[in-house]
Design a protein around this motif. Structure first.
Motif, PDB file in Angstrom:
ATOM      1  N   LYS A   1       0.821  -1.214   0.000  1.00  0.00           N
ATOM      2  CA  LYS A   1       0.000   0.000   0.000  1.00  0.00           C
ATOM      3  C   LYS A   1       0.853   1.261   0.000  1.00  0.00           C
ATOM      4  CE  LYS A   1      -4.438  -0.984   2.140  1.00  0.00           C
ATOM      5  NZ  LYS A   1      -5.263  -0.128   1.237  1.00  0.00           N
ATOM      6  N   GLY A   2       2.111   1.109   0.402  1.00  0.00           N
ATOM      7  CA  GLY A   2       3.001   2.269   0.381  1.00  0.00           C
ATOM      8  C   GLY A   2       3.434   2.774   1.750  1.00  0.00           C
ATOM      9  N   VAL A   3       3.166   1.975   2.781  1.00  0.00           N
ATOM     10  CA  VAL A   3       3.593   2.359   4.123  1.00  0.00           C
ATOM     11  C   VAL A   3       5.127   2.331   4.195  1.00  0.00           C
ATOM     12  CG1 VAL A   3       3.651   1.364   6.436  1.00  0.00           C
ATOM     13  CG2 VAL A   3       1.459   1.715   5.289  1.00  0.00           C
ATOM     14  N   ASP A   4       5.716   3.223   4.986  1.00  0.00           N
ATOM     15  CA  ASP A   4       7.168   3.394   4.975  1.00  0.00           C
ATOM     16  C   ASP A   4       7.911   2.702   6.108  1.00  0.00           C
ATOM     17  OD1 ASP A   4       7.383   5.437   2.728  1.00  0.00           O
ATOM     18  OD2 ASP A   4       5.892   6.361   4.041  1.00  0.00           O
ATOM     19  N   GLY A   5       7.199   1.956   6.930  1.00  0.00           N
ATOM     20  CA  GLY A   5       7.928   1.257   7.985  1.00  0.00           C
ATOM     21  C   GLY A   5       7.029   0.804   9.106  1.00  0.00           C
ATOM     22  N   PHE A   6       7.655   0.114  10.052  1.00  0.00           N
ATOM     23  CA  PHE A   6       6.921  -0.367  11.223  1.00  0.00           C
ATOM     24  C   PHE A   6       7.667  -0.061  12.506  1.00  0.00           C
ATOM     25  CE2 PHE A   6       4.814  -3.518   8.325  1.00  0.00           C
ATOM     26  CZ  PHE A   6       3.500  -3.175   8.623  1.00  0.00           C
ATOM     27  N   ARG A   7       6.898   0.286  13.509  1.00  0.00           N
ATOM     28  CA  ARG A   7       7.374   0.283  14.888  1.00  0.00           C
ATOM     29  C   ARG A   7       6.856  -1.052  15.423  1.00  0.00           C
ATOM     30  NH1 ARG A   7       4.410  -0.496  19.855  1.00  0.00           N
ATOM     31  NH2 ARG A   7       5.563   0.505  21.530  1.00  0.00           N
ATOM     32  N   MET A   8       7.741  -1.884  15.930  1.00  0.00           N
ATOM     33  CA  MET A   8       7.356  -3.249  16.265  1.00  0.00           C
ATOM     34  C   MET A   8       7.157  -3.421  17.767  1.00  0.00           C
ATOM     35  SD  MET A   8       9.803  -5.286  13.677  1.00  0.00           S
ATOM     36  CE  MET A   8       9.799  -4.897  11.920  1.00  0.00           C
ATOM     37  N   ASP A   9       5.913  -3.609  18.115  1.00  0.00           N
ATOM     38  CA  ASP A   9       5.500  -3.722  19.513  1.00  0.00           C
ATOM     39  C   ASP A   9       6.166  -4.915  20.214  1.00  0.00           C
ATOM     40  OD1 ASP A   9       3.530  -2.642  21.460  1.00  0.00           O
ATOM     41  OD2 ASP A   9       2.742  -4.682  21.397  1.00  0.00           O
ATOM     42  N   VAL A  10       6.669  -4.681  21.413  1.00  0.00           N
ATOM     43  CA  VAL A  10       7.359  -5.714  22.223  1.00  0.00           C
ATOM     44  C   VAL A  10       7.993  -6.822  21.383  1.00  0.00           C
ATOM     45  CG1 VAL A  10       6.353  -5.363  24.492  1.00  0.00           C
ATOM     46  CG2 VAL A  10       5.101  -6.735  22.864  1.00  0.00           C
TER      47      VAL A  10
ATOM     48  N   GLN B   1      13.968  -6.533   3.407  1.00  0.00           N
ATOM     49  CA  GLN B   1      15.029  -6.196   2.437  1.00  0.00           C
ATOM     50  C   GLN B   1      14.468  -5.801   1.066  1.00  0.00           C
ATOM     51  OE1 GLN B   1      17.578  -9.363   1.199  1.00  0.00           O
ATOM     52  NE2 GLN B   1      15.893 -10.715   0.687  1.00  0.00           N
ATOM     53  N   ASN B   2      13.206  -6.142   0.830  1.00  0.00           N
ATOM     54  CA  ASN B   2      12.632  -5.828  -0.485  1.00  0.00           C
ATOM     55  C   ASN B   2      12.012  -4.435  -0.574  1.00  0.00           C
ATOM     56  OD1 ASN B   2      13.225  -8.464  -1.327  1.00  0.00           O
ATOM     57  ND2 ASN B   2      11.382  -9.208  -0.300  1.00  0.00           N
ATOM     58  N   TYR B   3      12.030  -3.704   0.522  1.00  0.00           N
ATOM     59  CA  TYR B   3      11.390  -2.377   0.518  1.00  0.00           C
ATOM     60  C   TYR B   3      12.329  -1.339   1.125  1.00  0.00           C
ATOM     61  CZ  TYR B   3       7.179  -5.259  -0.102  1.00  0.00           C
ATOM     62  OH  TYR B   3       6.257  -6.159  -0.559  1.00  0.00           O
ATOM     63  N   ASP B   4      12.144  -0.088   0.705  1.00  0.00           N
ATOM     64  CA  ASP B   4      12.908   1.002   1.314  1.00  0.00           C
ATOM     65  C   ASP B   4      12.106   1.523   2.507  1.00  0.00           C
ATOM     66  OD1 ASP B   4      14.514   3.155   1.944  1.00  0.00           O
ATOM     67  OD2 ASP B   4      13.719   4.428   0.348  1.00  0.00           O
ATOM     68  N   VAL B   5      12.232   0.830   3.620  1.00  0.00           N
ATOM     69  CA  VAL B   5      11.399   1.156   4.785  1.00  0.00           C
ATOM     70  C   VAL B   5      12.270   1.267   6.028  1.00  0.00           C
ATOM     71  CG1 VAL B   5       9.298   0.090   3.900  1.00  0.00           C
ATOM     72  CG2 VAL B   5      10.955  -1.310   5.165  1.00  0.00           C
ATOM     73  N   MET B   6      11.711   1.824   7.088  1.00  0.00           N
ATOM     74  CA  MET B   6      12.436   1.860   8.353  1.00  0.00           C
ATOM     75  C   MET B   6      11.752   0.968   9.384  1.00  0.00           C
ATOM     76  SD  MET B   6      11.560   5.439  10.334  1.00  0.00           S
ATOM     77  CE  MET B   6      11.035   4.922  11.983  1.00  0.00           C
ATOM     78  N   THR B   7      12.564   0.423  10.271  1.00  0.00           N
ATOM     79  CA  THR B   7      12.010  -0.410  11.335  1.00  0.00           C
ATOM     80  C   THR B   7      12.573   0.057  12.664  1.00  0.00           C
ATOM     81  OG1 THR B   7      13.822  -1.948  10.959  1.00  0.00           O
ATOM     82  CG2 THR B   7      11.707  -2.471   9.928  1.00  0.00           C
ATOM     83  N   VAL B   8      11.704   0.099  13.637  1.00  0.00           N
ATOM     84  CA  VAL B   8      12.155   0.423  14.991  1.00  0.00           C
ATOM     85  C   VAL B   8      11.432  -0.523  15.940  1.00  0.00           C
ATOM     86  CG1 VAL B   8      10.525   2.391  15.106  1.00  0.00           C
ATOM     87  CG2 VAL B   8      12.387   2.223  16.762  1.00  0.00           C
ATOM     88  N   GLY B   9      12.208  -1.308  16.643  1.00  0.00           N
ATOM     89  CA  GLY B   9      11.615  -2.285  17.551  1.00  0.00           C
ATOM     90  C   GLY B   9      11.403  -1.685  18.923  1.00  0.00           C
ATOM     91  N   GLU B  10      10.311  -2.062  19.556  1.00  0.00           N
ATOM     92  CA  GLU B  10      10.174  -1.728  20.976  1.00  0.00           C
ATOM     93  C   GLU B  10      10.815  -2.885  21.719  1.00  0.00           C
ATOM     94  OE1 GLU B  10       6.810  -0.805  24.391  1.00  0.00           O
ATOM     95  OE2 GLU B  10       6.613  -2.493  23.029  1.00  0.00           O
ATOM     96  N   ALA B  11      11.835  -2.596  22.497  1.00  0.00           N
ATOM     97  CA  ALA B  11      12.652  -3.691  23.017  1.00  0.00           C
ATOM     98  C   ALA B  11      12.853  -3.657  24.525  1.00  0.00           C
ATOM     99  CB  ALA B  11      13.995  -3.692  22.305  1.00  0.00           C
ATOM    100  N   PRO B  12      11.769  -3.820  25.286  1.00  0.00           N
ATOM    101  CA  PRO B  12      11.957  -3.906  26.735  1.00  0.00           C
ATOM    102  C   PRO B  12      12.851  -5.099  27.063  1.00  0.00           C
ATOM    103  CG  PRO B  12       9.709  -4.544  26.115  1.00  0.00           C
ATOM    104  CD  PRO B  12      10.370  -3.987  24.897  1.00  0.00           C
TER     105      PRO B  12
END
Ligand code: GLC
Length: 564
Positions: free
Chosen positions: A196-205, A249-260
């Motif tokens: 759909k064109g989303v640019d990344g995910f913040r990944m919950d726990v 790796q197939n997308y130009d996206v950013m990832t940020v993990g929530e890492a308690p």
């Protein structure tokens, strides 16, 4: 020698986090919605930020405000429709704004089709999507749960005479990542949003996804501190690498993990680019600074020290000196408002401390994350009674204490500083009814200080407001690569009044001085010689500099100098 900068849009971008429920209501039901975000896109663009992170907007029964998802490919009706979402994304793209969504896949809702099937019978094809413990094996080994009145992560389910695991509420059963089909489902839904064109995910726990499915007894050494135990699942990095290879790796996206639970010595395992896992993650060291040991939501009896605050940030900067990249935040939807917590929200010091903290986030290495309302200095609401709270975390901890005959008064005092609802009150747009958030009864009370200058409209027209300082400081970061990529050097680590550091890139040296004191303070710069110090920005009149390198700072004064 020129520094090799590994430039990336997600390193240079500034993130603006929106809690959709509290941002802007357009339908008159007291709940924020997607059209509300669309309505405010020009405001957001004008802040100078680049990336919007949205807390979950997927279909959900809202046991934990959207962190319990019943359909990963649909929009929560209260927030709008998929057409609204598509419109949002398109209008963001037109404005050059990127969109990061929340990915909540450690658990789903118990109302997700997968779980409804899973609980039907022991041989259901979805049985193995979740963690089940058959009752004939006896009581399962202790696992702790957030949001459970008995802190018990195992819930007995009569239908199949078995217990299921829920590290969060009973309505948030943990998905079984050990099952390849579950992982495939997650990768597919990620692709759905990326297409759909989303640019990344913040990944919950995300640190909790891998479990030892033998569920051994908790090692005695954990002694109640279960978060580090949950964070160290045996296959965590295998899964993250697989996710990267299958999708990221197939997308130009950013990832940020929530890492308690992830410690500094484990940091590079997540974000060393050579390992192909994540781009960034949120550590919890700062969030623990003013809390009792191992207690995420219990305020410490002693006040935190500035030297400790500096040490946390300096250590985390150092770990990413060569590889990886950090993320900088002072609050979010799980922790109280930054100015109330790390600054000073009294009338006298509110403006200075709010802008000082903005200067801090925007002059450190690592991507800065601002939480809606932080740009106008929104503060903790400090509710007096339990009936004002909406958060399952506060409500269920209250019930636990009540059931055990504990001290409810002390608990309510604690929540004035600790409750997540402090940070979830509606956005304060203007000084009309409900701060312009809604025409109806808001789902959570609005902080009354919207009538006293803490609102967008008033600050917009005042050039000396928190909001306009924020906009200026954003430009200072954007115009100076040294503030993004430059080396960070801490000065005077034991100074308990002033946080001072330099940011250096090639021949450019910035000096950042941040007073965390309610008094006037002198800062003597002994470590760095210079001929001229050019003031780039300050939240107060320029401090007087005496010839002998003494800077006279007002309470909570922040300033950035270019040293020449
Ligand atoms: C994360 C979220 C928090 C949520 C929890 C369970 O910590 O940030 O809001 O309650 O995960 O999904």
């Amino acid at each position: 020698m020129k520094n090799e900068l590994n430039r990336q849009w997600w390193k240079e971008g500034i993130v603006y986090q929106i809690y959709p429920r509290s941002f802007q209501d357009t339908t008159g039901n007291g709940i924020g919605d997607i059209q509300g975000i669309i309505k405010r896109l020009d405001y957001i663009k004008n802040l100078g930020v680049d990336i919007i992170w949205l807390n979950p907007i997927y279909e959900s029964p809202n046991d934990d405000n959207g962190y319990d998802i019943s359909d990963y490919r649909n929009i929560m009706a209260e927030f709008g429709s998929m057409a609204d979402f598509d419109e949002l994304l398109q209008k963001m793209k037109e404005r050059g704004l990127k969109l990061v969504m929340d990915l909540v896949v450690n658990h789903s809702s118990d109302e997700h089709e997968w779980f409804k099937e899973s609980r039907k019978s022991r041989d259901n094809p979805y049985r193995d999507y979740y963690h089940w413990w058959p009752a004939e094996k006896g009581t399962p080994p202790k696992r702790w749960s957030f949001f459970d009145v008995e802190s018990n992560a195992w819930k007995y389910d009569e239908q199949t005479d078995a217990y299921y695991l829920h590290c969060f509420s009973v309505k948030q059963p943990d998905l079984k990542w050990e099952n390849k089909k579950v992982r495939q489902e997650v990768y597919d839904l990620m692709k759905f949003w990326f297409e759909k064109g989303v640019d990344g995910f913040r990944m919950d726990v995300i640190s909790f996804i891998s479990k030892d499915t033998n569920f051994p007894e908790l090692p005695a050494s954990y002694n109640g501190e279960f978060i580090p135990f949950y964070a160290n699942g045996p296959k965590l990095h295998d899964y993250l690498q697989e996710m990267n290879e299958s999708v990221l790796q197939n997308y130009d996206v950013m990832t940020v993990g929530e890492a308690p639970g992830v410690t500094i010595d484990q940091a590079l395992n997540f974000v060393d680019a050579d390992r192909k896992e994540l781009d960034m993650f949120f550590h919890f060291d700062l969030m623990a600074l003013d809390r009792e040991e191992g207690e995420t939501f219990l305020m410490a009896k002693e006040k935190w020290k500035l030297s400790e605050f500096k040490k946390i940030h300096s250590d985390w900067d150092a770990v990413f000196a060569e590889k990886g990249w950090g993320s900088m935040y002072l609050n979010n939807h799980d922790f109280p408002r930054s100015v109330s917590r790390w600054g000073n929200d009294s009338r006298t010091h509110w403006y200075s401390s709010a802008t000082m903290l903005q200067t801090f986030l925007l002059s450190m290495r690592g991507t800065p994350y601002f939480y809606y309302g932080e740009e106008i200095g929104m503060t903790n609401i400090k509710f007096d009674t339990i009936s004002d709270y909406r958060d399952i975390n506060t409500i269920n901890r209250y019930k636990t204490i009540e059931a055990n005959g504990g001290d409810l008064k002390a608990f309510l005092e604690n929540e004035k500083d600790a409750s997540r609802d402090n940070a979830r009150t509606p956005m304060q747009w203007d000084n009309s009814k409900n701060a312009g958030f809604t025409t109806a009864q808001p789902w959570l009370k609005v902080n009354a200080n919207f009538k006293h200058g803490v609102n967008v409209a008033e600050q917009d027209s005042n050039k000396d407001s928190v909001l306009n300082y924020f906009r200026n400081m954003v430009q200072v970061r954007k115009n100076n690569l040294a503030l993004i990529y430059g080396t960070y050097t801490l000065l005077q680590k034991d100074n308990e009044a002033v946080y001072a550091y330099t940011r250096t890139l090639d021949d450019t040296v910035f000096l950042v001085l941040l007073s965390f004191s309610t008094k006037n303070t002198s800062f003597t710069l002994t470590e760095q010689s210079f001929e001229k110090a050019k003031l780039i920005i300050s939240n107060d009149d320029a401090p007087s500099i005496k010839t002998d390198n003494i800077f006279e700072l007002k309470p909570y004064q922040a300033c950035i100098y270019k040293l020449m």
